[in-house]
Write a protein that holds these residues in place. Structure first.
Motif, PDB file in Angstrom:
ATOM      1  N   SER A  51      -3.077  -3.046   9.135  1.00 56.90           N
ATOM      2  CA  SER A  51      -3.635  -3.133   7.793  1.00 56.90           C
ATOM      3  C   SER A  51      -5.052  -3.678   7.915  1.00 56.90           C
ATOM      4  O   SER A  51      -5.558  -3.858   9.030  1.00 56.90           O
ATOM      5  CB  SER A  51      -2.785  -4.058   6.911  1.00 56.90           C
ATOM      6  OG  SER A  51      -2.942  -5.408   7.301  1.00 56.90           O
ATOM      7  N   HIS A 156       5.479   4.793  -6.593  1.00 53.62           N
ATOM      8  CA  HIS A 156       4.738   3.547  -6.782  1.00 53.62           C
ATOM      9  C   HIS A 156       4.180   3.502  -8.200  1.00 53.62           C
ATOM     10  O   HIS A 156       3.520   4.439  -8.631  1.00 53.62           O
ATOM     11  CB  HIS A 156       3.602   3.457  -5.757  1.00 53.62           C
ATOM     12  CG  HIS A 156       2.791   2.203  -5.843  1.00 53.62           C
ATOM     13  ND1 HIS A 156       3.319   0.958  -5.637  1.00 53.62           N
ATOM     14  CD2 HIS A 156       1.472   2.003  -6.109  1.00 53.62           C
ATOM     15  CE1 HIS A 156       2.384   0.037  -5.768  1.00 53.62           C
ATOM     16  NE2 HIS A 156       1.244   0.654  -6.051  1.00 53.62           N
ATOM     17  N   GLY A 157       4.474   2.434  -8.921  1.00 54.62           N
ATOM     18  CA  GLY A 157       3.965   2.306 -10.284  1.00 54.62           C
ATOM     19  C   GLY A 157       4.532   3.332 -11.238  1.00 54.62           C
ATOM     20  O   GLY A 157       3.864   3.740 -12.194  1.00 54.62           O
ATOM     21  N   HIS A 161       2.848   8.564  -5.531  1.00 57.15           N
ATOM     22  CA  HIS A 161       1.563   8.138  -4.994  1.00 57.15           C
ATOM     23  C   HIS A 161       1.458   8.685  -3.575  1.00 57.15           C
ATOM     24  O   HIS A 161       2.285   8.376  -2.723  1.00 57.15           O
ATOM     25  CB  HIS A 161       1.466   6.607  -4.976  1.00 57.15           C
ATOM     26  CG  HIS A 161       0.251   6.083  -4.270  1.00 57.15           C
ATOM     27  ND1 HIS A 161      -0.952   5.894  -4.911  1.00 57.15           N
ATOM     28  CD2 HIS A 161       0.050   5.714  -2.970  1.00 57.15           C
ATOM     29  CE1 HIS A 161      -1.839   5.419  -4.041  1.00 57.15           C
ATOM     30  NE2 HIS A 161      -1.259   5.309  -2.858  1.00 57.15           N
ATOM     31  N   SER A 163       0.180   8.888   0.093  1.00 53.12           N
ATOM     32  CA  SER A 163      -0.399   8.008   1.097  1.00 53.12           C
ATOM     33  C   SER A 163      -0.323   8.738   2.422  1.00 53.12           C
ATOM     34  O   SER A 163       0.767   9.039   2.904  1.00 53.12           O
ATOM     35  CB  SER A 163       0.370   6.685   1.170  1.00 53.12           C
ATOM     36  OG  SER A 163      -0.176   5.837   2.141  1.00 53.12           O
ATOM     37  N   TRP A 189       7.569  -1.113   4.375  1.00 51.76           N
ATOM     38  CA  TRP A 189       6.345  -1.726   3.857  1.00 51.76           C
ATOM     39  C   TRP A 189       6.434  -1.875   2.341  1.00 51.76           C
ATOM     40  O   TRP A 189       6.091  -2.928   1.774  1.00 51.76           O
ATOM     41  CB  TRP A 189       5.162  -0.849   4.248  1.00 51.76           C
ATOM     42  CG  TRP A 189       3.801  -1.362   3.920  1.00 51.76           C
ATOM     43  CD1 TRP A 189       3.072  -1.106   2.794  1.00 51.76           C
ATOM     44  CD2 TRP A 189       2.974  -2.205   4.741  1.00 51.76           C
ATOM     45  NE1 TRP A 189       1.858  -1.719   2.855  1.00 51.76           N
ATOM     46  CE2 TRP A 189       1.768  -2.407   4.029  1.00 51.76           C
ATOM     47  CE3 TRP A 189       3.140  -2.794   5.988  1.00 51.76           C
ATOM     48  CZ2 TRP A 189       0.728  -3.169   4.542  1.00 51.76           C
ATOM     49  CZ3 TRP A 189       2.111  -3.567   6.492  1.00 51.76           C
ATOM     50  CH2 TRP A 189       0.917  -3.750   5.776  1.00 51.76           C
ATOM     51  N   MET A 190       6.905  -0.842   1.665  1.00 52.64           N
ATOM     52  CA  MET A 190       6.987  -0.849   0.207  1.00 52.64           C
ATOM     53  C   MET A 190       8.028  -1.840  -0.300  1.00 52.64           C
ATOM     54  O   MET A 190       7.779  -2.592  -1.248  1.00 52.64           O
ATOM     55  CB  MET A 190       7.301   0.555  -0.296  1.00 52.64           C
ATOM     56  CG  MET A 190       6.193   1.554  -0.105  1.00 52.64           C
ATOM     57  SD  MET A 190       4.819   1.298  -1.247  1.00 52.64           S
ATOM     58  CE  MET A 190       5.633   1.669  -2.806  1.00 52.64           C
ATOM     59  N   ARG A 194       4.493  -4.637  -0.373  1.00 53.85           N
ATOM     60  CA  ARG A 194       3.111  -4.332  -0.001  1.00 53.85           C
ATOM     61  C   ARG A 194       2.623  -3.078  -0.710  1.00 53.85           C
ATOM     62  O   ARG A 194       3.394  -2.188  -1.051  1.00 53.85           O
ATOM     63  CB  ARG A 194       2.993  -4.141   1.508  1.00 53.85           C
ATOM     64  CG  ARG A 194       3.562  -5.283   2.335  1.00 53.85           C
ATOM     65  CD  ARG A 194       2.796  -6.587   2.145  1.00 53.85           C
ATOM     66  NE  ARG A 194       3.357  -7.656   2.942  1.00 53.85           N
ATOM     67  CZ  ARG A 194       2.893  -8.900   2.932  1.00 53.85           C
ATOM     68  NH1 ARG A 194       1.871  -9.207   2.162  1.00 53.85           N
ATOM     69  NH2 ARG A 194       3.456  -9.831   3.686  1.00 53.85           N
ATOM     70  N   SER A 195       1.319  -2.998  -0.888  1.00 55.87           N
ATOM     71  CA  SER A 195       0.717  -1.817  -1.490  1.00 55.87           C
ATOM     72  C   SER A 195       0.717  -0.671  -0.493  1.00 55.87           C
ATOM     73  O   SER A 195       0.394  -0.873   0.690  1.00 55.87           O
ATOM     74  CB  SER A 195      -0.718  -2.129  -1.914  1.00 55.87           C
ATOM     75  OG  SER A 195      -1.417  -0.951  -2.255  1.00 55.87           O
ATOM     76  N   PRO A 196       1.058   0.546  -0.919  1.00 56.92           N
ATOM     77  CA  PRO A 196       1.092   1.664   0.035  1.00 56.92           C
ATOM     78  C   PRO A 196      -0.250   1.934   0.686  1.00 56.92           C
ATOM     79  O   PRO A 196      -0.323   2.299   1.856  1.00 56.92           O
ATOM     80  CB  PRO A 196       1.563   2.844  -0.813  1.00 56.92           C
ATOM     81  CG  PRO A 196       1.278   2.454  -2.228  1.00 56.92           C
ATOM     82  CD  PRO A 196       1.446   0.969  -2.279  1.00 56.92           C
ATOM     83  N   ALA A 198      -2.389  -0.172   1.600  1.00 54.93           N
ATOM     84  CA  ALA A 198      -2.794  -1.235   2.528  1.00 54.93           C
ATOM     85  C   ALA A 198      -2.340  -0.971   3.954  1.00 54.93           C
ATOM     86  O   ALA A 198      -2.848  -1.592   4.884  1.00 54.93           O
ATOM     87  CB  ALA A 198      -2.251  -2.579   2.054  1.00 54.93           C
TER      88      ALA A 198
END
Length: 220
Positions: A51, A156-157, A161, A163, A189-190, A194-196, A198
């Protein structure tokens, strides 16, 4: 980690693994983290995640679901033997081949879907978003593409999303990570919060090798 055990599949045979428990361990170098003991080379992968603020080792083990299993479900794989801690918690989830004709009952319960059909980059991007939209219980999807490595989409959200992780070449030269490894690390990670975006990349590593000591995440 999936909340319910999937039903046992119909009897039959098919080349390759089309459904498995994936265990993502962020402490493979820990004295108690002998997650790699046993199993064949196609059942585990080792990488270094990166990251903007940290990096560290990660091991992904695949425990295929037995087609001869009896009863209402498949047993979970053994947990990592090391104590809690580390840069990120270990994660166990179910991945399923999105194109397998023998696993329709598992698609609705999959945490991760992986296609094995390489597509052109644009088609791969469309395919990951289509699979994510069609399977609301799935958190992450990977589709191999013909230009880089794979397209990965995560939920995500409240929406899909995209990535895109492009693993660096590892050692030996040309070593690469399979899409199911890339998307499994993204799932872990998710669920760790954590933010995807990142997670910047993964570098394949042979095993066993001396692994780098993980750097702590920034508190900011």
């Amino acid at each position: 980690m999936t909340s319910a055990r999937p039903p046992a599949p119909d009897a039959g045979t098919e080349a390759g693994t089309d459904a498995a428990w994936s265990t993502v361990c962020f402490q493979p170098a820990h004295p108690g983290g002998r997650l790699h003991a046993g199993g064949s080379h196609d059942q585990w992968s080792v990488a270094v995640w990166r990251s903007d603020t940290a990096h560290g080792p990660v091991l992904v083990r695949s425990d295929p679901l037995s087609r001869s299993a009896q009863g209402p479900g498949h047993p979970y794989p053994p947990r990592c033997p090391h104590p809690p801690g580390g840069p990120l918690p270990c994660d166990v989830h179910l991945w399923v081949d999105a194109d397998s004709p023998r696993r329709p009952a598992l698609l609705a319960q999959a945490d991760v879907l992986v296609s094995r059909v390489p597509l052109a980059p644009g088609a791969a991007r469309r395919r990951v978003l289509e699979l994510l939209a069609a399977h609301p219980g799935c958190l992450a999807v990977a589709v191999p593409d013909t230009a880089t490595t794979c397209a990965v989409a995560v939920r995500h959200g409240g929406a899909g999303h995209e990535s895109f992780l492009r693993p660096s070449r590892g050692s030996p030269p040309g070593a690469s990570l399979p899409p199911r490894t890339v998307v499994s690390v993204m799932h872990a990670w998710m669920v760790a919060g954590r933010s995807p975006g990142a997670l910047r990349g993964l570098t394949p590593r042979p095993m066993p090798v001396p692994m780098p000591v993980p750097m702590p995440f920034s508190s900011h």
